[in-house]
Design an enzyme around this catalytic site. Structure first.
Site, short mmCIF file in Angstrom:
data_model
loop_
_atom_site.label_atom_id
_atom_site.label_comp_id
_atom_site.label_asym_id
_atom_site.label_seq_id
_atom_site.Cartn_x
_atom_site.Cartn_y
_atom_site.Cartn_z
N ASP A 108 0.89 -1.16 0.00
CA ASP A 108 0.00 0.00 0.00
C ASP A 108 0.93 1.20 0.00
OD1 ASP A 108 -1.54 2.22 0.64
OD2 ASP A 108 -2.86 1.11 1.97
N THR B 287 -10.38 2.10 -17.90
CA THR B 287 -10.10 1.38 -16.66
C THR B 287 -11.09 1.82 -15.59
OG1 THR B 287 -8.60 3.03 -15.73
CG2 THR B 287 -7.60 1.38 -17.18
N ASN C 87 3.11 2.78 -10.57
CA ASN C 87 1.87 2.86 -11.35
C ASN C 87 0.65 3.18 -10.51
OD1 ASN C 87 -0.12 1.91 -13.62
ND2 ASN C 87 -0.58 0.61 -11.85
N LYS D 175 -0.17 14.86 -11.06
CA LYS D 175 0.66 14.33 -12.14
C LYS D 175 1.72 15.36 -12.57
CE LYS D 175 -1.26 10.23 -12.36
NZ LYS D 175 -0.53 9.03 -11.89
N TYR E 167 -6.14 15.76 -9.22
CA TYR E 167 -5.47 14.74 -10.05
C TYR E 167 -4.46 15.36 -11.01
CZ TYR E 167 -4.87 10.80 -13.26
OH TYR E 167 -4.33 9.80 -14.03
N1 NAP Z 1 -6.76 5.16 -17.22
C1 NAP Z 1 -6.27 6.26 -17.80
O1 NAP Z 1 -6.84 6.80 -18.75
C2 NAP Z 1 -4.98 6.85 -17.30
C3 NAP Z 1 -4.40 7.87 -18.04
C4 NAP Z 1 -3.21 8.43 -17.62
C5 NAP Z 1 -2.60 7.94 -16.48
N2 NAP Z 1 -3.18 6.93 -15.76
C6 NAP Z 1 -2.48 6.45 -14.58
O2 NAP Z 1 -2.27 5.06 -14.71
C7 NAP Z 1 -2.12 4.49 -13.41
C8 NAP Z 1 -2.99 3.26 -13.33
O3 NAP Z 1 -4.34 3.68 -13.43
P1 NAP Z 1 -5.50 2.78 -14.07
O4 NAP Z 1 -6.16 3.59 -15.09
O5 NAP Z 1 -4.99 1.44 -14.40
O6 NAP Z 1 -6.50 2.73 -12.81
P2 NAP Z 1 -7.15 1.53 -12.01
O7 NAP Z 1 -7.66 0.47 -12.92
O8 NAP Z 1 -8.09 2.19 -11.06
O9 NAP Z 1 -5.92 0.90 -11.20
C9 NAP Z 1 -5.28 1.64 -10.19
C10 NAP Z 1 -4.39 0.70 -9.43
O10 NAP Z 1 -3.73 1.43 -8.39
C11 NAP Z 1 -3.96 0.73 -7.17
N3 NAP Z 1 -3.88 1.60 -6.01
C12 NAP Z 1 -4.62 2.68 -5.70
N4 NAP Z 1 -4.25 3.17 -4.51
C13 NAP Z 1 -3.24 2.39 -4.06
C14 NAP Z 1 -2.44 2.38 -2.90
N5 NAP Z 1 -2.62 3.27 -1.93
N6 NAP Z 1 -1.48 1.44 -2.79
C15 NAP Z 1 -1.30 0.52 -3.76
N7 NAP Z 1 -2.04 0.45 -4.86
C16 NAP Z 1 -3.01 1.38 -5.01
C17 NAP Z 1 -5.32 0.10 -7.33
O11 NAP Z 1 -5.52 -0.92 -6.36
P3 NAP Z 1 -6.99 -1.34 -5.84
O12 NAP Z 1 -7.54 -2.32 -6.83
O13 NAP Z 1 -6.72 -1.93 -4.51
O14 NAP Z 1 -7.82 -0.09 -5.77
C18 NAP Z 1 -5.17 -0.44 -8.74
O15 NAP Z 1 -4.40 -1.60 -8.75
C19 NAP Z 1 -2.49 5.59 -12.43
O16 NAP Z 1 -1.30 6.17 -11.91
C20 NAP Z 1 -3.24 6.59 -13.28
O17 NAP Z 1 -3.17 7.89 -12.76
C21 NAP Z 1 -4.35 6.36 -16.15
#
Ligand code: NAP
Length: 250
Positions: free
Chosen positions: A72, A208, A99, A179, A175
Site C-alpha cells: 500500500d 479502466t 503505477n 501528475k 489529479y
Molecule cells: N486510465 C487512464 O486513462 C490513465 C491515463 C493516464 C494515467 N493513468 C495512470 O495510470 C495508473 C494506473 O491507473 P489505471 O487507469 O490502471 O487505474 P485503475 O484500474 O483504477 O488501477 C489503479 C491501481 O492502483 C492501485 N492503487 C490505488 N491506490 C493504491 C495504494 N494506496 N497502494 C497501492 N495500490 C493502489 C489500485 O488498487 P486497488 O484495486 O486496490 O484499488 C489499482 O491496482 C495511475 O497512476 C493513473 O493515474 C491512467
C-alpha cells in the site's frame, strides 16, 4: 509529434545471458498496472506484482504468473516490509514501475475540498516518493536500474495551457496537479541518479476503473510505453516525459 527511438532493450545485447531482471509494479492487480506486468512477463522479466489488497493481489498474480507482494503506497510500514522482503528474497531490484494511482476531483478548482487533493497526493505523489526511496538501495545494486513513473498528459502544463490542446478545458486541481508534481519528481530523481534511467510516461486515455471505463484506449495500449521505458537500453533517455509517439510537453 516528434517520434524518437527509445533505444535498445535491456533484454538486448547488454543483458546478461540467462539473467531475468526483477521488477516491482505498484497497483498491478488491475488496469494499466496489470497490463504492464503482463507485458514485462512476456519479455522475460521477473515480476513482483504489487497490490494493496492481498485477495486482489494474489488473484491477479496467479493469473499473471507473477509473485504477489503487498504494497500500500500510502503506508510506510507496508512499503518498508515490501523492500525488506525483496531484499531478502532477491537482493536487488532492476525495475520499479510506480503505477498505483487514484483520481478524485471536485466540480472546479475552488470547490475541490483540500482533503480530496491531499488524499490524491498521498497516493500519486507521496506514495511514489515513499516507494522510490524504499527501493533505491535495491535499485542501486542493479547494473541497469530503471524507474518508470506512470504520469498523465493531463498533468502537462504545456498542454493544459495551450488553447489548441484538447486538455485546455480540463481543470482538475487534485489529479492533474498530482501528475504535474510527479513529472517534476521524475526530473529530480533522474538528476540525482544519473546512472539510472528514470522517466515519466503517459499511457493516454485508457478504459479502466479509474475513469469508469470511459477511455478510448485499452489498458494494454496504455501499458506499452511503460514496458518500453522499463526495458530501456543504455542509449535510452532519462528524465523525460514520454508517450507512444515520443516526448510530451512538460
Ligand atoms: N486510465 C487512464 O486513462 C490513465 C491515463 C493516464 C494515467 N493513468 C495512470 O495510470 C495508473 C494506473 O491507473 P489505471 O487507469 O490502471 O487505474 P485503475 O484500474 O483504477 O488501477 C489503479 C491501481 O492502483 C492501485 N492503487 C490505488 N491506490 C493504491 C495504494 N494506496 N497502494 C497501492 N495500490 C493502489 C489500485 O488498487 P486497488 O484495486 O486496490 O484499488 C489499482 O491496482 C495511475 O497512476 C493513473 O493515474 C491512467
Amino acid at each position: 509529434m516528434l517520434r524518437t527511438p527509445l533505444g535498445t532493450s535491456l533484454l538486448g545485447p547488454e543483458a546478461g545471458a540467462g539473467v531475468s531482471p526483477a521488477s516491482l509494479i505498484t497497483g498491478a492487480n488491475k488496469g494499466i498496472g496489470y497490463e504492464i506486468a503482463r507485458g514485462l512477463i512476456a519479455e522475460g522479466v521477473t515480476v513482483l506484482a504489487g497490490a494493496r489488497d492481498p485477495g486482489r493481489g494474489e488473484e491477479a498474480a496467479a493469473r499473471l504468473g507473477a509473485r504477489f507482494i503487498q504494497v500500500d503506497v500510502t503506508s510506510p510500514e507496508s512499503v518498508a516490509a515490501a523492500a525488506k522482503r525483496i531484499e531478502e528474497e532477491y537482493g536487488t531490484l532492476d525495475i520499479l514501475v510506480n503505477n498505483a494511482g487514484i483520481a478524485l476531483g471536485g466540480p472546479s478548482a475552488s470547490q475541490t475540498p483540500v482533503d480530496m487533493t491531499r488524499t490524491v497526493y498521498e497516493t500519486n505523489v507521496f506514495g511514489v516518493i515513499s516507494v522510490t526511496n524504499a527501493m533505491l538501495p535495491l535499485l542501486r545494486r542493479s547494473p541497469a536500474a530503471r524507474i518508470v513513473n506512470v504520469s498523465s498528459e493531463v498533468g502537462s502544463l504545456g498542454l493544459t495551457t495551450d488553447p489548441e490542446s484538447p486538455f485546455y478545458s480540463l481543470i482538475g486541481i487534485a489529479y492533474q496537479s498530482s501528475k504535474s508534481a510527479l513529472n517534476m519528481i521524475t526530473v529530480c530523481y533522474a538528476k540525482e541518479f544519473a546512472d539510472m534511467k528514470i522517466n515519466a510516461c503517459n499511457p493516454g486515455y485508457c478504459a479502466t476503473d479509474l475513469n469508469a471505463h470511459s477511455g478510448f484506449r485499452t489498458a494494454a495500449q496504455g501499458a506499452a510505453v511503460a514496458v518500453r521505458l522499463a526495458l530501456l537500453g543504455a542509449d535510452g533517455p532519462t528524465g523525460a516525459f514520454l508517450g507512444d509517439e515520443g516526448p510530451l510537453p512538460w
